[in-house]
Scaffold this active site. Sequence first.
Site, PDB file in Angstrom:
ATOM      1  N   ARG A 229      11.108   6.008   5.161  1.00  0.00           N
ATOM      2  CA  ARG A 229      11.202   7.722   5.485  1.00  0.00           C
ATOM      3  C   ARG A 229      10.939   7.753   6.928  1.00  0.00           C
ATOM      4  NH1 ARG A 229      13.436   7.870   1.260  1.00  0.00           N
ATOM      5  NH2 ARG A 229      12.984   9.102  -0.621  1.00  0.00           N
ATOM      6  N   HIS A 277      21.003   7.102   5.701  1.00  0.00           N
ATOM      7  CA  HIS A 277      20.217   7.058   4.664  1.00  0.00           C
ATOM      8  C   HIS A 277      21.048   6.498   3.437  1.00  0.00           C
ATOM      9  CE1 HIS A 277      17.006   9.179   2.313  1.00  0.00           C
ATOM     10  NE2 HIS A 277      17.320   8.069   1.345  1.00  0.00           N
TER      11      HIS A 277
HETATM   12  P1  NDP Z   1       6.415   1.825  -4.501  1.00  0.00           P
HETATM   13  O1  NDP Z   1       5.843   2.808  -4.910  1.00  0.00           O
HETATM   14  O2  NDP Z   1       7.034   0.664  -5.545  1.00  0.00           O
HETATM   15  O3  NDP Z   1       5.616   1.070  -3.493  1.00  0.00           O
HETATM   16  C1  NDP Z   1       4.925   1.808  -2.411  1.00  0.00           C
HETATM   17  C2  NDP Z   1       4.370   0.408  -1.516  1.00  0.00           C
HETATM   18  O4  NDP Z   1       3.884   1.301  -0.497  1.00  0.00           O
HETATM   19  C3  NDP Z   1       3.079  -0.129  -2.184  1.00  0.00           C
HETATM   20  O5  NDP Z   1       2.756  -1.501  -1.649  1.00  0.00           O
HETATM   21  C4  NDP Z   1       1.771   0.528  -1.813  1.00  0.00           C
HETATM   22  O6  NDP Z   1       0.728  -0.199  -1.773  1.00  0.00           O
HETATM   23  C5  NDP Z   1       2.474   0.984  -0.311  1.00  0.00           C
HETATM   24  N1  NDP Z   1       1.698   2.034   0.224  1.00  0.00           N
HETATM   25  C6  NDP Z   1       1.489   3.055  -0.114  1.00  0.00           C
HETATM   26  N2  NDP Z   1       0.749   4.054   0.706  1.00  0.00           N
HETATM   27  C7  NDP Z   1       0.338   3.014   1.540  1.00  0.00           C
HETATM   28  C8  NDP Z   1      -0.759   3.064   2.606  1.00  0.00           C
HETATM   29  N3  NDP Z   1      -1.697   4.340   2.899  1.00  0.00           N
HETATM   30  N4  NDP Z   1      -1.104   1.905   3.243  1.00  0.00           N
HETATM   31  C9  NDP Z   1      -0.471   0.867   3.075  1.00  0.00           C
HETATM   32  N5  NDP Z   1       0.490   0.777   2.085  1.00  0.00           N
HETATM   33  C10 NDP Z   1       0.710   1.910   1.240  1.00  0.00           C
HETATM   34  O7  NDP Z   1       7.711   2.175  -3.600  1.00  0.00           O
HETATM   35  P2  NDP Z   1       9.235   1.682  -3.738  1.00  0.00           P
HETATM   36  O8  NDP Z   1       8.790   0.184  -3.098  1.00  0.00           O
HETATM   37  O9  NDP Z   1       9.806   1.790  -4.783  1.00  0.00           O
HETATM   38  O10 NDP Z   1       9.705   2.641  -2.520  1.00  0.00           O
HETATM   39  C11 NDP Z   1       9.133   2.874  -1.158  1.00  0.00           C
HETATM   40  C12 NDP Z   1       9.988   3.693  -0.505  1.00  0.00           C
HETATM   41  O11 NDP Z   1      11.232   3.580  -0.114  1.00  0.00           O
HETATM   42  C13 NDP Z   1      10.141   5.288  -1.290  1.00  0.00           C
HETATM   43  O12 NDP Z   1       8.849   5.843  -1.257  1.00  0.00           O
HETATM   44  C14 NDP Z   1      11.258   5.635  -0.329  1.00  0.00           C
HETATM   45  O13 NDP Z   1      10.928   6.585   0.462  1.00  0.00           O
HETATM   46  C15 NDP Z   1      11.796   4.666   0.238  1.00  0.00           C
HETATM   47  N6  NDP Z   1      13.281   4.468  -0.403  1.00  0.00           N
HETATM   48  C16 NDP Z   1      14.365   4.494   0.579  1.00  0.00           C
HETATM   49  C17 NDP Z   1      15.611   4.318   0.276  1.00  0.00           C
HETATM   50  C18 NDP Z   1      16.818   4.716   1.270  1.00  0.00           C
HETATM   51  O14 NDP Z   1      18.104   4.538   0.758  1.00  0.00           O
HETATM   52  N7  NDP Z   1      16.398   4.550   2.550  1.00  0.00           N
HETATM   53  C19 NDP Z   1      16.077   4.257  -1.034  1.00  0.00           C
HETATM   54  C20 NDP Z   1      15.054   4.055  -1.892  1.00  0.00           C
HETATM   55  C21 NDP Z   1      13.612   4.318  -1.421  1.00  0.00           C
HETATM   56  P3  NDP Z   1       0.055  -0.538  -3.224  1.00  0.00           P
HETATM   57  O15 NDP Z   1       1.030  -1.664  -3.589  1.00  0.00           O
HETATM   58  O16 NDP Z   1      -1.324  -0.874  -2.819  1.00  0.00           O
HETATM   59  O17 NDP Z   1       0.128   0.629  -4.253  1.00  0.00           O
HETATM   60  C1  OXD Z   2      15.128   7.305  -2.862  1.00  0.00           C
HETATM   61  C2  OXD Z   2      15.991   7.343  -1.629  1.00  0.00           C
HETATM   62  O1  OXD Z   2      14.098   7.577  -2.572  1.00  0.00           O
HETATM   63  O2  OXD Z   2      17.515   7.311  -2.007  1.00  0.00           O
HETATM   64  O3  OXD Z   2      15.529   7.030  -3.951  1.00  0.00           O
HETATM   65  O4  OXD Z   2      15.971   7.501  -0.569  1.00  0.00           O
END
Ligand code: NDP
Ligand code: OXD
Length: 314
Positions: A229, A277
């Site tokens: 993000r 994106h």
């Molecule tokens: P998940 O919820 O599965 O994983 C999030 C990860 O981030 C976890 O490992 C979590 O840690 C870690 N995390 C969260 N907060 C912190 C913190 N404060 N410090 C360190 N680590 C942290 O999310 P996804 O993997 O499914 O997706 C991640 C992001 O990707 C989405 O939220 C979205 O913003 C982005 N995205 C972008 C897309 C694009 O096209 N550009 C498409 C889809 C998603 P823990 O394992 O300990 O919980």
């Molecule tokens: C999502 C994205 O969060 O597309 O799924 O960014």
Amino acid sequence: MNVLFCGPGDQATAYGPALKKWSAELEAPFDLFTNAADITPADVDVLIANPNADVADFGVYSGAKLIQSIWAGMEVFLGNPTLPTEPTLCRMVEPGLTEGMTDYICGHVMRYHLGIDNHIADSANRVWNAVAPPLARDRKVAVLGLGQLGMDAASMLKTLRFDVAGWSRSEKAGLPYPTYHGRDGLNEILKRSEIVVTILPNTAETMHVMNAETFSLLPDGATIINPGRGSLIDDAALLSALDVGKLSHATLDVFDTEPLPKDHPFWARPDITITPHIAAETRTDGAAKVAVEQIRRLQKGEPLHYIVNRTAGY
Ligand code: NDP
Ligand code: OXD
């Protein structure tokens, strides 16, 4: 059971048939509505929603048992003051999203690792610059975020033999690469990393996780890939880090304002690659299957998957 799909534009045209198909295949019957005007809000049991849907007031669906997002990132829902607290809120996890993200991350890591841009520039200038890249096993890559997406990408980078390490909020054990967590862990992982991938959610804690201080920890000439993000990066600090050579290049897929405004300084930078994106997109059929499986679980009283921790913000 009444299910309402809310998406922008004509998204329901594609989702309607896919949801009906999976309803039959998974033996999870429900009445599907794709137009909010066709159902009394209090009668909606499940809302399947795109965060960009034109829903003026989610509060009218407080009787719903489940709000299933078709996006992975939940900050738009969580930032909506009308979002009711009663329904279980679930994020999207589906194979197309995961595989697409891993393709994007591995492709851009390879670009930096192999120095592909240098060879394109040298070819254009007829320059014979015979510098071979190191082996992947000698290239240190950090994946910040070891969730559904980061974990899959890190695992593929490991398969490609990169010297990968990961960072998350909670401690992880038993992964075939070093892992770090918490603020101290962030400092440690950044010090070792030539290529940094930020695949974290947008939460209060992750805001500007990459800032002047954390950029300063990287080895000189590092690169960053951000498909997570826009909020993860302090834009001004990124530009300064590029200006002084702390970073040599950045690839950004997500931004504070999207589409990125035409007058944004990022557009003018040859050391920033902008993708709009598109790192990973929810695939309709896969998402419909996940949503219907959640409905089936609800109907059978089985636990739901991918429940959002509203306090943690993801
Ligand atoms: P998940 O919820 O599965 O994983 C999030 C990860 O981030 C976890 O490992 C979590 O840690 C870690 N995390 C969260 N907060 C912190 C913190 N404060 N410090 C360190 N680590 C942290 O999310 P996804 O993997 O499914 O997706 C991640 C992001 O990707 C989405 O939220 C979205 O913003 C982005 N995205 C972008 C897309 C694009 O096209 N550009 C498409 C889809 C998603 P823990 O394992 O300990 O919980
Ligand atoms: C999502 C994205 O969060 O597309 O799924 O960014």
